[in-house]
Design a protein around this motif. Sequence first.
Motif, short mmCIF file in Angstrom:
data_model
loop_
_atom_site.label_atom_id
_atom_site.label_comp_id
_atom_site.label_asym_id
_atom_site.label_seq_id
_atom_site.Cartn_x
_atom_site.Cartn_y
_atom_site.Cartn_z
N VAL A 1 7.64 -0.21 14.18
CA VAL A 1 6.44 0.03 14.98
C VAL A 1 6.85 0.82 16.21
O VAL A 1 7.87 0.51 16.83
CB VAL A 1 5.78 -1.30 15.43
CG1 VAL A 1 4.56 -1.04 16.31
CG2 VAL A 1 5.40 -2.16 14.24
N SER A 2 6.07 1.85 16.54
CA SER A 2 6.32 2.60 17.77
C SER A 2 5.01 2.79 18.53
O SER A 2 3.93 2.69 17.96
CB SER A 2 6.98 3.96 17.50
OG SER A 2 6.05 4.87 16.96
N LEU A 3 5.16 3.06 19.82
CA LEU A 3 4.02 3.25 20.71
C LEU A 3 4.15 4.59 21.39
O LEU A 3 5.21 4.93 21.91
CB LEU A 3 4.00 2.13 21.76
CG LEU A 3 3.00 2.27 22.91
CD1 LEU A 3 1.58 2.08 22.39
CD2 LEU A 3 3.31 1.25 23.99
N LEU A 4 3.07 5.36 21.38
CA LEU A 4 3.03 6.65 22.05
C LEU A 4 1.82 6.68 22.97
O LEU A 4 0.68 6.52 22.52
CB LEU A 4 2.94 7.80 21.03
CG LEU A 4 2.89 9.22 21.60
CD1 LEU A 4 4.19 9.56 22.33
CD2 LEU A 4 2.61 10.22 20.48
N GLU B 1 -5.08 7.35 25.78
CA GLU B 1 -5.06 6.39 24.67
C GLU B 1 -3.63 6.11 24.24
O GLU B 1 -2.74 6.94 24.42
CB GLU B 1 -5.89 6.90 23.49
CG GLU B 1 -7.38 6.93 23.79
CD GLU B 1 -8.24 7.23 22.59
OE1 GLU B 1 -9.20 6.48 22.36
OE2 GLU B 1 -7.97 8.22 21.88
N GLN B 2 -3.43 4.93 23.67
CA GLN B 2 -2.11 4.52 23.20
C GLN B 2 -2.13 4.42 21.69
O GLN B 2 -2.95 3.70 21.12
CB GLN B 2 -1.73 3.18 23.82
CG GLN B 2 -1.65 3.26 25.32
CD GLN B 2 -1.46 1.91 25.97
OE1 GLN B 2 -1.80 0.89 25.40
NE2 GLN B 2 -0.91 1.91 27.16
N VAL B 3 -1.22 5.15 21.07
CA VAL B 3 -1.16 5.20 19.61
C VAL B 3 -0.04 4.29 19.13
O VAL B 3 1.11 4.44 19.52
CB VAL B 3 -0.92 6.65 19.12
CG1 VAL B 3 -0.90 6.70 17.60
CG2 VAL B 3 -1.96 7.59 19.68
N ILE B 4 -0.41 3.35 18.28
CA ILE B 4 0.56 2.43 17.67
C ILE B 4 0.76 2.87 16.23
O ILE B 4 -0.18 2.86 15.44
CB ILE B 4 0.05 0.98 17.71
CG1 ILE B 4 -0.23 0.55 19.14
CG2 ILE B 4 1.05 0.05 17.04
CD1 ILE B 4 -1.10 -0.67 19.24
N ALA B 5 1.98 3.30 15.92
CA ALA B 5 2.32 3.71 14.55
C ALA B 5 3.08 2.58 13.88
O ALA B 5 4.02 2.03 14.46
CB ALA B 5 3.14 4.99 14.56
N LYS B 6 2.69 2.26 12.66
CA LYS B 6 3.37 1.23 11.88
C LYS B 6 3.84 1.86 10.58
O LYS B 6 3.04 2.43 9.83
CB LYS B 6 2.43 0.05 11.59
CG LYS B 6 1.99 -0.67 12.84
CD LYS B 6 1.02 -1.79 12.54
CE LYS B 6 0.57 -2.45 13.84
NZ LYS B 6 -0.42 -3.49 13.61
N ALA B 7 5.14 1.78 10.34
CA ALA B 7 5.73 2.36 9.14
C ALA B 7 6.25 1.25 8.24
O ALA B 7 6.77 0.24 8.73
CB ALA B 7 6.88 3.30 9.51
N ALA B 8 6.13 1.45 6.94
CA ALA B 8 6.65 0.49 5.97
C ALA B 8 7.19 1.23 4.76
O ALA B 8 6.55 2.16 4.25
CB ALA B 8 5.56 -0.49 5.53
N VAL B 9 8.38 0.83 4.32
CA VAL B 9 8.96 1.39 3.10
C VAL B 9 8.20 0.78 1.92
O VAL B 9 8.17 -0.43 1.76
CB VAL B 9 10.47 1.10 2.99
CG1 VAL B 9 11.01 1.55 1.64
CG2 VAL B 9 11.23 1.76 4.13
N LYS B 10 7.58 1.63 1.14
CA LYS B 10 6.79 1.17 0.00
C LYS B 10 7.61 1.14 -1.29
O LYS B 10 7.35 0.34 -2.18
CB LYS B 10 5.55 2.05 -0.20
CG LYS B 10 4.56 1.92 0.94
CD LYS B 10 4.08 0.49 1.05
CE LYS B 10 3.11 0.30 2.18
NZ LYS B 10 2.77 -1.10 2.39
#
Length: 189
Positions: free
Chosen positions: A90-93, A146-155
């Motif tokens: 998870v990252s925040l921008l 605005e704050q963008v929360i990116a969530k990455a997952a290996v599928k």
Amino acid sequence: MVRAVLKKSERQQLLARYLSNNPFLTDGKLAQILGVSIQTVRLDRGELDIPEYRERLKNMAKGNGRQIKSLSGGELVGELIEMEANKSGVSLLCINDDMTFKKTKIARGHHLFAQANSLAVAIINAEVVLTGTAKVSFIRPVYTGEQVIAKAAVKQKKGLKYFVKVVSQVIDDIVLEGDFLVFAMSKEV
């Protein structure tokens, strides 16, 4: 949004539930959701021993003993909040004026893409990770502040290929969805 006037205990339970689901909510946004003043939210947080926004972010970052092998300092776009190697991250921008078009205050797409792509690369536990393909959809515009929360997952993983899904949100609104094929490479490349 909560319209009815809630009892203090009910409001505090709701506040705690909102923050457990989304620790990135600011006092201002919580006040808006709960229909109370920012000061009321601050008092409720204090009584519940819930730290303020910046402290919550610092605690989340400290609580994750993570080390990125695939990127060097400053190459990740956004701030890494959580990471489990080869699984998720998870990252925040935080979008500022330098990232937006001057006329509309809408974030330039390459910043949102860079956050998603660099997170997809960062979660892979290898010395060199390269993006092979990316299919990205921009769902709604993102604005200054605005704050963008990116969530990455290996599928899926096939040998040295990783299929990574990234979903970026502003609060509960999805702003970007991306499917990335990344390759773990040997260091000699």
